[in-house]
Design a protein around this motif. Structure first.
Motif, PDB file in Angstrom:
ATOM      1  N   ARG A 255       0.810  -1.205   0.000  1.00 18.52           N
ATOM      2  CA  ARG A 255       0.000   0.000   0.000  1.00 18.52           C
ATOM      3  C   ARG A 255       0.845   1.258   0.000  1.00 18.52           C
ATOM      4  N   LEU A 256       2.162   1.118   0.260  1.00 20.21           N
ATOM      5  CA  LEU A 256       3.035   2.293   0.270  1.00 20.21           C
ATOM      6  C   LEU A 256       3.701   2.481  -1.083  1.00 20.21           C
ATOM      7  N   ALA A 257       3.832   1.381  -1.830  1.00 22.98           N
ATOM      8  CA  ALA A 257       4.615   1.430  -3.062  1.00 22.98           C
ATOM      9  C   ALA A 257       3.770   1.311  -4.329  1.00 22.98           C
TER      10      ALA A 257
ATOM     11  N   PHE B 238       8.404   6.309  -4.835  1.00 22.34           N
ATOM     12  CA  PHE B 238       8.923   5.407  -3.801  1.00 22.34           C
ATOM     13  C   PHE B 238      10.195   4.718  -4.307  1.00 22.34           C
TER      14      PHE B 238
ATOM     15  N   SER C 116      16.876   0.733   8.646  1.00 21.23           N
ATOM     16  CA  SER C 116      16.516   1.918   9.411  1.00 21.23           C
ATOM     17  C   SER C 116      15.287   2.588   8.805  1.00 21.23           C
ATOM     18  N   PHE C 117      15.260   2.666   7.483  1.00 22.29           N
ATOM     19  CA  PHE C 117      14.111   3.257   6.797  1.00 22.29           C
ATOM     20  C   PHE C 117      12.844   2.447   7.068  1.00 22.29           C
TER      21      PHE C 117
ATOM     22  N   ASN D  93       9.281   5.658  11.726  1.00 18.40           N
ATOM     23  CA  ASN D  93       7.884   6.043  11.975  1.00 18.40           C
ATOM     24  C   ASN D  93       7.106   6.223  10.692  1.00 18.40           C
ATOM     25  N   ALA D  94       7.779   6.803   9.715  1.00 15.22           N
ATOM     26  CA  ALA D  94       7.099   7.092   8.450  1.00 15.22           C
ATOM     27  C   ALA D  94       6.496   5.823   7.856  1.00 15.22           C
ATOM     28  N   VAL D  95       7.219   4.710   8.002  1.00 11.78           N
ATOM     29  CA  VAL D  95       6.719   3.445   7.460  1.00 11.78           C
ATOM     30  C   VAL D  95       5.752   2.784   8.441  1.00 11.78           C
TER      31      VAL D  95
ATOM     32  N   ARG E 288       3.881   3.937  10.622  1.00 10.30           N
ATOM     33  CA  ARG E 288       2.608   4.651  10.739  1.00 10.30           C
ATOM     34  C   ARG E 288       1.630   4.172   9.653  1.00 10.30           C
ATOM     35  N   ARG E 289       2.226   3.682   8.560  1.00  6.32           N
ATOM     36  CA  ARG E 289       1.389   3.337   7.415  1.00  6.32           C
ATOM     37  C   ARG E 289       1.132   1.842   7.253  1.00  6.32           C
TER      38      ARG E 289
ATOM     39  N   ASP F  26       1.348  -1.975   9.717  1.00  2.45           N
ATOM     40  CA  ASP F  26       1.828  -2.625  10.930  1.00  2.45           C
ATOM     41  C   ASP F  26       2.188  -4.083  10.657  1.00  2.45           C
ATOM     42  N   ASP F  27       2.370  -4.410   9.406  1.00  2.00           N
ATOM     43  CA  ASP F  27       2.746  -5.767   9.014  1.00  2.00           C
ATOM     44  C   ASP F  27       4.271  -5.875   8.945  1.00  2.00           C
TER      45      ASP F  27
END
Lengths: 266, 233
Positions: free
Chosen positions: A205-207, A219, A243-244, A248-250, A252-253, A255-256
């Motif tokens: 869902r982020l990419a 992305f 680290s990326f 938090n940025a990841v 937050r979006r 939780d898997d």
């Protein structure tokens, strides 16, 4: 990194990074990270093949972490054996992939029986990118995705298999399913791959843009730019990536569990 | 969640920080339709406990940021059959205050619920929104006053095709014989008027599902465990 397949370890002309971090909802439920991955190189004929694998164990499966690990190890062993008995990557085909699927199911079934468990306790998805100097092969069962540089547009990226349409947000296919072969995705390309990303569904869902079924280019642009900046470092310095993915940025979006493998030809 | 004041490496040096690097996808939805018996027999303490339970449900589900964006709630009461609240995300859900009067047209209510679920799925599909398998959560204290067999058949068919998950909870006085014919899974007998605990269980369960990219079968806490809010009806 499992680099035992070739005596001369090194990057073979690639910038590489891999990282896998457990999801926050996994930590909350006291589950370990159930993703597994491997990145390796195999020689066949004159060519060096780069293999990127990822697998996501089903959250509810008792031995999910073991299942995903086995899927990756087994494929690597199988492919290594296949390379030593063939002379070109072009000889690899869909029936070969099917044979692998049958073999890994057998192995998992045996393992499950030896501990009085069920094959479904090892349920896992599986993604494989087998990259040659011009021919590449992609294999997938279940969700997650493989993304490559768009051969028609160097600024863009394209997906190899779109996450299969199922009605519900949380259902997918596993290599351990009885009908897994019906959902074995297989394709090859002769457009040389320059950039490749393999990731499990935590990053989908982020990419990716779900509604338009497209890749979110920014992305991957950010990932590959950063990868290139870290290229001169040791063969798999993936601290920046870990680290990326833990940031938090990841989280937050999603939780898997998130797992991402990156490869860029130098 | 309080933001850390510590410099987070990613955001300052490793990957150029830009929220645009993430795709902007709508949250997948977890729709739950509450199908509530507001017939005359619910008057007095039952309906006031039910109303209190609904308020508690609203509070609890909002505690979970992700669940409040993903869980969607609709409220249909009977009788007469009335849509008190159409689907909206938990973030914005304001429970209607219910009053008791009327009969118990359970058959018509179930048919209405199924049809609203189908409409909602259509809306999701037309807008490219993913969704989890919808729930219908029915609470009743009586017997249907209308014909209900066709509705029961629809429930069975929808369950078989994995289109919906139907839960039935009977308050004391409910006709369990009929509930057992309607619901594929065993209907539950509410312990007294423990609506509060029922709704806590419901908000936790929906919360768990809305977090699940993990698995299709999310293990739910057993309501009939000792000290649980229900027993098998």
């Amino acid at each position: 990194m499992d680099g035992h397949l070739l005596a001369d370890e090194g990057q073979f002309g690639w910038c590489l990074a891999t990282a896998s971090v457990p999801g926050t909802s996994h930590s909350r439920r006291e589950l370990p990270c159930q993703d597994a991955y491997k990145l390796s190189h195999c020689a066949i004929g004159d060519e060096v093949i780069t293999v990127l694998l990822a697998a996501d164990g089903a959250g509810s499966a008792l031995h999910a972490a073991l299942g995903s690990e086995m899927a990756c190890s087994h494929f690597l062993d199988y492919f290594e054996a296949w390379c030593s008995s063939h002379s070109s990557i072009c000889e690899f085909n869909y029936p070969t992939a099917l044979q692998w699927l049958n073999a890994v199911q057998e192995q998992i079934k045996d393992a499950s029986e030896s501990i009085h468990a069920n094959i479904n306790d090892f349920a896992t998805t599986f993604l494989a990118a087998v990259i040659g100097s011009s021919v590449s092969i992609f294999i997938q069962i279940g969700d997650g995705a493989i993304v490559r540089d768009d051969p028609d547009d160097e600024k863009s990226y394209c997906w190899i298999f779109w996450p299969e349409e199922s009605e519900y947000a949380n259902s997918t296919h596993f290599i351990t399913d009885a009908r897994a072969s019906d959902h074995l995705l297989y394709t090859t390309t002769t457009y040389p791959v320059h950039k490749l990303a393999v990731f499990t569904d935590g990053l989908q869902r982020l990419a990716l843009h779900i509604a338009s079924k497209s890749v979110h280019d920014p992305f991957f642009e950010a990932m590959f730019t950063t990868l290139e900046q870290h290229c001169s470092e040791s063969s798999q310095n993936s601290e920046w990536l870990a680290s990326f993915l833990s940031s938090n940025a990841v989280s937050r979006r999603t939780d898997d569990d998130v797992t991402l493998l990156l490869a860029a030809r130098r | 969640m309080p933001e850390s004041f510590e410099q987070i490496p990613y955001e300052h040096s490793i990957v150029p920080y830009d929220p645009q690097i993430f795709a902007d996808n709508p949250e997948p939805r977890c729709p739950c339709l509450l199908l509530l018996d507001t017939s005359g027999s619910m008057a007095g303490r039952p309906i006031s406990e039910l109303n209190a339970g609904l308020q508690a449900f609203k509070q609890q589900i909002r505690v979970d940021e992700l669940a409040s964006k993903r869980v969607e709630v609709a409220v249909v009461t009977f009788g007469p059959v009335k849509c008190e609240a159409d689907f909206q995300t938990a973030e914005f859900f304001e429970p209607p205050t219910l009053s008791a009067a009327g009969d118990t047209p359970m058959g018509a209510a179930i048919a209405r619920a199924l049809s609203m679920i189908n409409e909602r799925k259509s809306t999701y599909r037309n807008n490219g929104i993913e969704y989890y398998r919808p729930w219908i959560f029915m609470i009743t204290d009586g017997s249907p006053t209308d014909s209900w067999r066709q509705a029961a058949e629809q429930v069975h068919k929808a369950e078989k095709n994995k289109q919906v998950q139907f839960f039935a909870v009977g308050v004391k006085g409910a006709n369990f014989e009929i509930l057992r014919e309607i619901s594929v899974r065993a209907p539950l007998l509410l312990d007294g008027l423990r609506f509060g605990d029922l709704f806590t269980w419901l908000s936790n369960s929906l919360g768990a599902i809305s977090h699940s990219s993990l698995t299709e079968e999310v293990p739910l806490a057993n309501p009939t465990a000792p000290h649980g809010w229900a027993s098998v009806g």
